[in-house]
Design a protein around this motif. Structure first.
Motif, short mmCIF file in Angstrom:
data_model
loop_
_atom_site.label_atom_id
_atom_site.label_comp_id
_atom_site.label_asym_id
_atom_site.label_seq_id
_atom_site.Cartn_x
_atom_site.Cartn_y
_atom_site.Cartn_z
N LEU A 46 2.91 -1.72 -1.86
CA LEU A 46 3.13 -0.98 -3.19
C LEU A 46 3.57 0.66 -3.22
CD1 LEU A 46 2.57 -1.27 -6.13
CD2 LEU A 46 0.33 -0.39 -5.92
N VAL A 47 3.04 1.39 -2.46
CA VAL A 47 3.75 2.76 -1.95
C VAL A 47 5.09 2.59 -1.68
CG1 VAL A 47 3.40 4.70 -0.54
CG2 VAL A 47 1.39 3.60 -1.17
N ASP B 259 3.68 9.71 2.94
CA ASP B 259 2.56 9.40 1.97
C ASP B 259 1.74 8.07 2.53
OD1 ASP B 259 3.65 11.07 0.24
OD2 ASP B 259 4.89 9.63 -0.77
N VAL B 260 2.25 7.23 3.17
CA VAL B 260 1.36 6.07 3.82
C VAL B 260 0.07 6.57 4.77
CG1 VAL B 260 1.41 3.86 5.03
CG2 VAL B 260 2.99 4.32 3.19
N SER B 261 0.68 7.70 5.51
CA SER B 261 -0.23 8.35 6.52
C SER B 261 -1.39 8.87 5.72
CB SER B 261 0.46 9.24 7.33
OG SER B 261 0.90 10.52 6.45
N ALA B 262 -1.17 9.54 4.62
CA ALA B 262 -2.44 9.93 3.89
C ALA B 262 -3.32 8.67 3.49
CB ALA B 262 -1.83 10.47 2.47
N LEU B 263 -2.63 7.64 3.04
CA LEU B 263 -3.57 6.46 2.70
C LEU B 263 -4.35 5.88 3.88
CD1 LEU B 263 -4.15 3.97 0.84
CD2 LEU B 263 -2.06 2.90 1.38
N ALA C 73 0.74 -4.14 8.01
CA ALA C 73 1.05 -3.22 6.90
C ALA C 73 2.26 -2.62 7.24
CB ALA C 73 0.00 -2.34 6.51
N THR C 74 2.57 -2.10 8.56
CA THR C 74 3.70 -1.19 8.97
C THR C 74 4.87 -1.92 9.04
OG1 THR C 74 2.25 0.38 10.30
CG2 THR C 74 4.40 0.34 10.64
N VAL C 75 4.57 -3.25 9.48
CA VAL C 75 5.82 -4.39 9.36
C VAL C 75 6.21 -4.36 7.96
CG1 VAL C 75 6.48 -6.53 10.03
CG2 VAL C 75 5.26 -5.36 11.55
N VAL C 76 5.37 -4.78 7.15
CA VAL C 76 5.88 -5.16 5.92
C VAL C 76 6.49 -3.86 5.39
CG1 VAL C 76 4.88 -5.33 3.45
CG2 VAL C 76 3.94 -6.76 5.39
N GLY C 77 5.83 -2.52 5.52
CA GLY C 77 6.65 -1.48 4.93
C GLY C 77 8.01 -1.40 5.44
#
Length: 281
Positions: free
Chosen positions: A33-34, A51-55, A113-117
Motif C-alpha cells: 500500500l505504501v 518511508d517503508v523503513s519507518a513502518l 514484503a520487500t519483494v512485493v515492494g
C-alpha cells in the motif's frame, strides 16, 4: 528429539496458524500500500523505501510481538513444555529451536514484503527500482527482525503465564521504540536524561546523547538503513537526516549494524540463561 525437530515442529505449527498467516499478509499488504500510494509522488523507489523503513522500525515489532510472545510462555502455561523436555531434548535445543522458528517467520515476512515492494516499484515507478538497494534494505531489515525476535522470545522464556508474557513484550516495545525514540508524550529518553543530568549536576555532550539514543534497536535500525541510499543523499531533502558525512560514532552505519547484531545475540543468550534455571513445574 533435537534442535531440528523442535524447529521443524514449531514451524509446522505456526504455518498452520491463522494469526501468523494474517500477520505476514497484513504487513506485506501495508508495504504494498505504501508503494502503491507513492507511485505518483516520487520518481525513485528508494524514496518510498525510506518511508517503508519507518513502518518497519516502528510498526513491525508489534507484528513480531504477536508471533513470539507465546512462543515459550504458551507451552509453559499449557503444560506442553513438560512433554517436550521429557523427551531426549535439552533446554538449549528447545530454546534455540523456538527462536529460530519464529525468526524464520519474521525474516520471511520482511523479505516477502520487500519483494512485493520491488515488483510494484519496478513495474510502476518512473525510474524503476534498483535491485541492489532493495537487497541492502532487505538485509538490514532482516537483521532487525532477528533482533526483535530475539528480544521477544527471550521475554517469553522468562515468564510462566500468557498475560505476563504479553505485558513483558508490549512493555519492551514501548520502552525500546516509542519511549527511546521520543514518540511518547511528556516522558521520553531525552526527558529522563535531562532530569538525571539536572539532578546530578552534570552535562552530557550531544555526541554522548546520540550514542545513547542508537542503543535502541529501532533507532540503530533506522540509522543502519543509510547504506541503502549511498550516492543519492542529495536527491531528497529528508535523506539529509542521516548526516552521512559525520565522523560521530553513533552516525556510522557499521556501528549501528553492530548494535543490532549485539541485540540479536546477547538478548537470546540472557533469555536462555534465565530459562535454563527456571522452575517449569
Amino acid at each position: 528429539m533435537s534442535f531440528y525437530t523442535v524447529t521443524r515442529d514449531d514451524l509446522r505449527n505456526v504455518r498452520r496458524s491463522c494469526v501468523v498467516l494474517g500477520v505476514v499478509g497484513v504487513f506485506t499488504a501495508l508495504v504494498a500500500l505504501v508503494f502503491g500510494s507513492e507511485i505518483s509522488i516520487y520518481d525513485d523507489a528508494y524514496r518510498t523505501l525510506y518511508d517503508v523503513s519507518a513502518l518497519v522500525g516502528f510498526a513491525f515489532p508489534l507484528f513480531v510481538a504477536s508471533l513470539t510472545y507465546l512462543s515459550i510462555a504458551g507451552d509453559r502455561s499449557g503444560g506442553a513444555i513438560k512433554y517436550v523436555l521429557g523427551l531426549p531434548n535439552s533446554r538449549a535445543e528447545y530454546f534455540l529451536g523456538k527462536y529460530v522458528s519464529r525468526a524464520v517467520v519474521a525474516v520471511s515476512a520482511v523479505v516477502l514484503a520487500t519483494v512485493v515492494g520491488f515488483v510494484i516499484a519496478a513495474a510502476t515507478f518512473t525510474n524503476g527500482a534498483d535491485p541492489i538497494r532493495f537487497l541492502k534494505f532487505a538485509a538490514v531489515s532482516a537483521l532487525y527482525a532477528l533482533t526483535v525476535t530475539g528480544i521477544f522470545v527471550s521475554l517469553s522464556a522468562t515468564t510462566a503465564s500468557r498475560s505476563r508474557a504479553m505485558f513483558a513484550v508490549i512493555g519492551a516495545y514501548f520502552v525500546l521504540v516509542p519511549f527511546w525514540f521520543g514518540f511518547l508524550p511528556v516522558i521520553s529518553l531525552d526527558t529522563v536524561i535531562d532530569a538525571l543530568t539536572s539532578t546530578l549536576g552534570i552535562t552530557l555532550s550531544e555526541s554522548t546523547r546520540e550514542l545513547v539514543s542508537v542503543l535502541s534497536p529501532a533507532t540503530a535500525y533506522l540509522q543502519a538503513t543509510e547504506v541503502v541510499y549511498a550516492g543519492v543523499f542529495d536527491q531528497y531533502q529528508i535523506l539529509g537526516t542521516f548526516h552521512h558525512e559525520s565522523d560521530r560514532l553513533a552516525r556510522q552505519s557499521w556501528f549501528n549494524v553492530l548494535i543490532l547484531g549485539c541485540w540479536a545475540t546477547v538478548a537470546p543468550l540472557l533469555g536462555y540463561l534465565k530459562f535454563r534455571v527456571s522452575e517449569l513445574g
